[in-house]
Design a protein around this motif. Structure first.
Motif, PDB file in Angstrom:
ATOM      1  N   GLY A 226       0.790  -1.222   0.000  1.00  0.00           N
ATOM      2  CA  GLY A 226       0.000   0.000   0.000  1.00  0.00           C
ATOM      3  C   GLY A 226       0.819   1.267   0.000  1.00  0.00           C
ATOM      4  N   THR A 227       2.156   1.158  -0.180  1.00  0.00           N
ATOM      5  CA  THR A 227       2.987   2.357  -0.182  1.00  0.00           C
ATOM      6  C   THR A 227       2.881   3.090  -1.513  1.00  0.00           C
ATOM      7  OG1 THR A 227       4.911   1.127  -0.962  1.00  0.00           O
ATOM      8  CG2 THR A 227       4.623   1.322   1.415  1.00  0.00           C
ATOM      9  N   THR A 228       3.233   4.370  -1.487  1.00  0.00           N
ATOM     10  CA  THR A 228       3.152   5.183  -2.697  1.00  0.00           C
ATOM     11  C   THR A 228       4.493   5.778  -3.097  1.00  0.00           C
ATOM     12  OG1 THR A 228       2.512   7.101  -1.351  1.00  0.00           O
ATOM     13  CG2 THR A 228       0.735   5.783  -2.300  1.00  0.00           C
ATOM     14  N   GLU A 229       5.434   5.901  -2.152  1.00  0.00           N
ATOM     15  CA  GLU A 229       6.739   6.479  -2.480  1.00  0.00           C
ATOM     16  C   GLU A 229       7.491   5.562  -3.444  1.00  0.00           C
ATOM     17  OE1 GLU A 229       7.897   9.312  -1.891  1.00  0.00           O
ATOM     18  OE2 GLU A 229       7.156  10.116   0.001  1.00  0.00           O
ATOM     19  N   LYS A 230       8.259   6.156  -4.348  1.00  0.00           N
ATOM     20  CA  LYS A 230       9.050   5.421  -5.316  1.00  0.00           C
ATOM     21  C   LYS A 230      10.535   5.633  -5.034  1.00  0.00           C
ATOM     22  CE  LYS A 230       5.342   4.149  -7.480  1.00  0.00           C
ATOM     23  NZ  LYS A 230       4.864   2.760  -7.308  1.00  0.00           N
ATOM     24  N   PRO A 231      11.382   4.687  -5.460  1.00  0.00           N
ATOM     25  CA  PRO A 231      12.823   4.869  -5.260  1.00  0.00           C
ATOM     26  C   PRO A 231      13.334   6.120  -5.967  1.00  0.00           C
ATOM     27  CG  PRO A 231      12.313   2.614  -5.919  1.00  0.00           C
ATOM     28  CD  PRO A 231      11.059   3.411  -6.098  1.00  0.00           C
ATOM     29  N   LEU A 232      14.396   6.672  -5.413  1.00  0.00           N
ATOM     30  CA  LEU A 232      15.044   7.811  -6.054  1.00  0.00           C
ATOM     31  C   LEU A 232      15.847   7.292  -7.243  1.00  0.00           C
ATOM     32  CD1 LEU A 232      16.346   9.716  -2.919  1.00  0.00           C
ATOM     33  CD2 LEU A 232      14.509  10.422  -4.415  1.00  0.00           C
ATOM     34  N   VAL A 233      15.357   7.529  -8.444  1.00  0.00           N
ATOM     35  CA  VAL A 233      16.020   7.015  -9.632  1.00  0.00           C
ATOM     36  C   VAL A 233      17.309   7.769  -9.905  1.00  0.00           C
ATOM     37  CG1 VAL A 233      15.786   6.629 -12.107  1.00  0.00           C
ATOM     38  CG2 VAL A 233      13.820   6.245 -10.610  1.00  0.00           C
ATOM     39  N   ALA A 234      17.283   9.097  -9.730  1.00  0.00           N
ATOM     40  CA  ALA A 234      18.435   9.919 -10.072  1.00  0.00           C
ATOM     41  C   ALA A 234      19.601   9.701  -9.112  1.00  0.00           C
ATOM     42  CB  ALA A 234      18.030  11.385 -10.081  1.00  0.00           C
ATOM     43  N   HIS A 235      19.299   9.467  -7.844  1.00  0.00           N
ATOM     44  CA  HIS A 235      20.382   9.369  -6.870  1.00  0.00           C
ATOM     45  C   HIS A 235      19.961   8.458  -5.721  1.00  0.00           C
ATOM     46  CE1 HIS A 235      23.646  10.274  -4.193  1.00  0.00           C
ATOM     47  NE2 HIS A 235      22.831  10.816  -3.300  1.00  0.00           N
ATOM     48  N   LEU A 236      20.329   7.179  -5.816  1.00  0.00           N
ATOM     49  CA  LEU A 236      20.114   6.286  -4.693  1.00  0.00           C
ATOM     50  C   LEU A 236      21.176   6.577  -3.647  1.00  0.00           C
ATOM     51  CD1 LEU A 236      19.335   2.834  -6.333  1.00  0.00           C
ATOM     52  CD2 LEU A 236      17.794   4.225  -4.972  1.00  0.00           C
ATOM     53  N   PRO A 237      20.807   6.771  -2.392  1.00  0.00           N
ATOM     54  CA  PRO A 237      21.813   7.061  -1.367  1.00  0.00           C
ATOM     55  C   PRO A 237      22.787   5.900  -1.214  1.00  0.00           C
ATOM     56  CG  PRO A 237      19.665   6.657  -0.371  1.00  0.00           C
ATOM     57  CD  PRO A 237      19.448   6.745  -1.847  1.00  0.00           C
ATOM     58  N   THR A 238      24.056   6.223  -1.096  1.00  0.00           N
ATOM     59  CA  THR A 238      25.089   5.214  -0.893  1.00  0.00           C
ATOM     60  C   THR A 238      25.077   4.758   0.569  1.00  0.00           C
ATOM     61  OG1 THR A 238      26.761   6.836  -0.270  1.00  0.00           O
ATOM     62  CG2 THR A 238      26.497   6.363  -2.635  1.00  0.00           C
ATOM     63  N   GLU A 239      25.878   3.744   0.872  1.00  0.00           N
ATOM     64  CA  GLU A 239      25.989   3.303   2.261  1.00  0.00           C
ATOM     65  C   GLU A 239      26.507   4.433   3.136  1.00  0.00           C
ATOM     66  OE1 GLU A 239      27.407  -0.590   3.335  1.00  0.00           O
ATOM     67  OE2 GLU A 239      27.333  -1.236   1.247  1.00  0.00           O
ATOM     68  N   ALA A 240      27.435   5.223   2.611  1.00  0.00           N
ATOM     69  CA  ALA A 240      27.949   6.371   3.370  1.00  0.00           C
ATOM     70  C   ALA A 240      26.851   7.399   3.614  1.00  0.00           C
ATOM     71  CB  ALA A 240      29.121   7.005   2.628  1.00  0.00           C
ATOM     72  N   ASP A 241      26.012   7.625   2.606  1.00  0.00           N
ATOM     73  CA  ASP A 241      24.880   8.539   2.767  1.00  0.00           C
ATOM     74  C   ASP A 241      23.950   8.055   3.877  1.00  0.00           C
ATOM     75  OD1 ASP A 241      25.689  10.216   0.685  1.00  0.00           O
ATOM     76  OD2 ASP A 241      24.503   9.129  -0.812  1.00  0.00           O
ATOM     77  N   LEU A 242      23.623   6.763   3.825  1.00  0.00           N
ATOM     78  CA  LEU A 242      22.705   6.204   4.816  1.00  0.00           C
ATOM     79  C   LEU A 242      23.257   6.389   6.225  1.00  0.00           C
ATOM     80  CD1 LEU A 242      21.668   2.854   3.065  1.00  0.00           C
ATOM     81  CD2 LEU A 242      20.474   5.031   3.027  1.00  0.00           C
ATOM     82  N   ALA A 243      24.563   6.199   6.371  1.00  0.00           N
ATOM     83  CA  ALA A 243      25.188   6.326   7.690  1.00  0.00           C
ATOM     84  C   ALA A 243      25.229   7.770   8.166  1.00  0.00           C
ATOM     85  CB  ALA A 243      26.597   5.756   7.646  1.00  0.00           C
ATOM     86  N   ALA A 244      25.149   8.725   7.228  1.00  0.00           N
ATOM     87  CA  ALA A 244      25.265  10.141   7.585  1.00  0.00           C
ATOM     88  C   ALA A 244      23.952  10.778   8.003  1.00  0.00           C
ATOM     89  CB  ALA A 244      25.854  10.923   6.408  1.00  0.00           C
ATOM     90  N   VAL A 245      22.834  10.086   7.828  1.00  0.00           N
ATOM     91  CA  VAL A 245      21.526  10.657   8.153  1.00  0.00           C
ATOM     92  C   VAL A 245      21.407  10.885   9.659  1.00  0.00           C
ATOM     93  CG1 VAL A 245      19.060  10.141   8.243  1.00  0.00           C
ATOM     94  CG2 VAL A 245      20.336   9.768   6.128  1.00  0.00           C
ATOM     95  N   ARG A 246      20.967  12.088  10.032  1.00  0.00           N
ATOM     96  CA  ARG A 246      20.797  12.418  11.449  1.00  0.00           C
ATOM     97  C   ARG A 246      19.393  12.943  11.772  1.00  0.00           C
ATOM     98  NH1 ARG A 246      24.535   9.779  11.267  1.00  0.00           N
ATOM     99  NH2 ARG A 246      26.648  10.101  12.072  1.00  0.00           N
TER     100      ARG A 246
END
Length: 276
Positions: A226-246
């Motif tokens: 039932g979700t509506t959000e779609k993946p970011l096609v232009a820029h999937l966050p890298t593992e480093a990006d994921l770790a940087a989220v605050r």
């Protein structure tokens, strides 16, 4: 099936789970010891997965280990790893009299554990998209007077205010309504899976200055229906990006800026920290 006589199994299992998860709250171990896991599973034989190895068993002792147990193999739905859930429950730290929304309740096992932890006056609103599972969960949880089961998606709908939102299905981005529903000090935990099938378990806490985030572990969950959000096609966050989220923000409250790591229709993730 009958659940009497298995208390020694549950006690040893609860101790094992508490040790593996390194939980801080002793009440969580007590809740795992109190809830009969077999009462929230399909009839035996059960399909059990341990360290990637699957086996069939009708032995109750086998399900009182830190193992996955299939609910529906064709749909990829299981009763998840107990130590992982114990760690998540410890992270959101349910307190007596708090309100909980459980997204992806399955057959209700972890719903029951959450329900015990918020007694005597707390309650759990459990959402399960698969109607057959929701019906069985309602039967399984009939003796838990502080639980209401909803055969519906918890995505894209206005939700009641809650102290805890506990999500057991992977999402590309959290529903903005989950964030809006958090009471001050409220905690949301969910599998953020911007990459197909994996991503960090994120703990979101509503603070005075916004919604702080903490990455707990890398996980892989079945996708939320039932979700509506779609993946970011232009820029999937890298593992480093994921770790940087605050922190995570609602776009209507703050527009994405140079701190943005991932931007979706209604929410975005930032590297900025939130103060208490």
């Amino acid at each position: 099936m009958a659940t009497e006589g298995f208390e020694p199994y549950r006690s040893a299992y609860a101790e094992q789970v508490a040790r593996l998860a390194d939980i801080r709250d002793k009440r969580i171990e007590q809740a795992f010891a109190a809830v009969p896991r077999e009462a929230f599973l399909p009839p035996p034989p059960w399909s059990v997965v341990s360290m990637g190895i699957a086996m069939q068993t009708s032995d109750v002792a086998e399900i009182y280990n830190n193992v996955l147990v299939a609910i529906d193999r064709e749909r990829g739905i299981n009763n998840g790893e107990p130590a992982l859930h114990a760690a998540w429950i410890d992270a959101v730290h349910p307190k007596p009299n708090e309100s909980v929304i459980h997204v992806g309740a399955g057959l209700g096992y972890y719903t029951a554990i959450l329900a015990l932890l918020v007694q005597p006056s707390g309650h759990v609103e459990a959402f399960e998209y698969e109607t057959d599972l929701a019906a069985q969960a309602a039967r399984n949880l009939a003796s838990y007077s502080n639980v209401a089961v909803h055969a519906a998606s918890a995505f894209g709908r206005t939700l009641p205010q809650a102290d805890i939102i506990y999500v057991n299905a992977g999402v590309v981005a959290p529903d903005v309504e989950w964030i809006r529903a958090l009471n001050p000090g409220g905690r949301l935990i969910f599998p953020w899976q911007p990459h197909e099938g994996w991503g960090p378990a994120l703990l979101v806490t509503r603070r005075a200055g916004g919604f702080s985030t903490q990455s707990l572990m890398t996980v892989g969950f079945i996708s939320c229906s039932g979700t509506t959000e779609k993946p970011l096609v232009a820029h999937l966050p890298t593992e480093a990006d994921l770790a940087a989220v605050r922190s995570v923000w609602i776009k209507g409250d703050r527009s994405p800026d140079s701190s943005a790591i991932a931007v979706y229709d209604e929410v975005w993730f930032s590297s900025d920290r939130i103060g208490d």
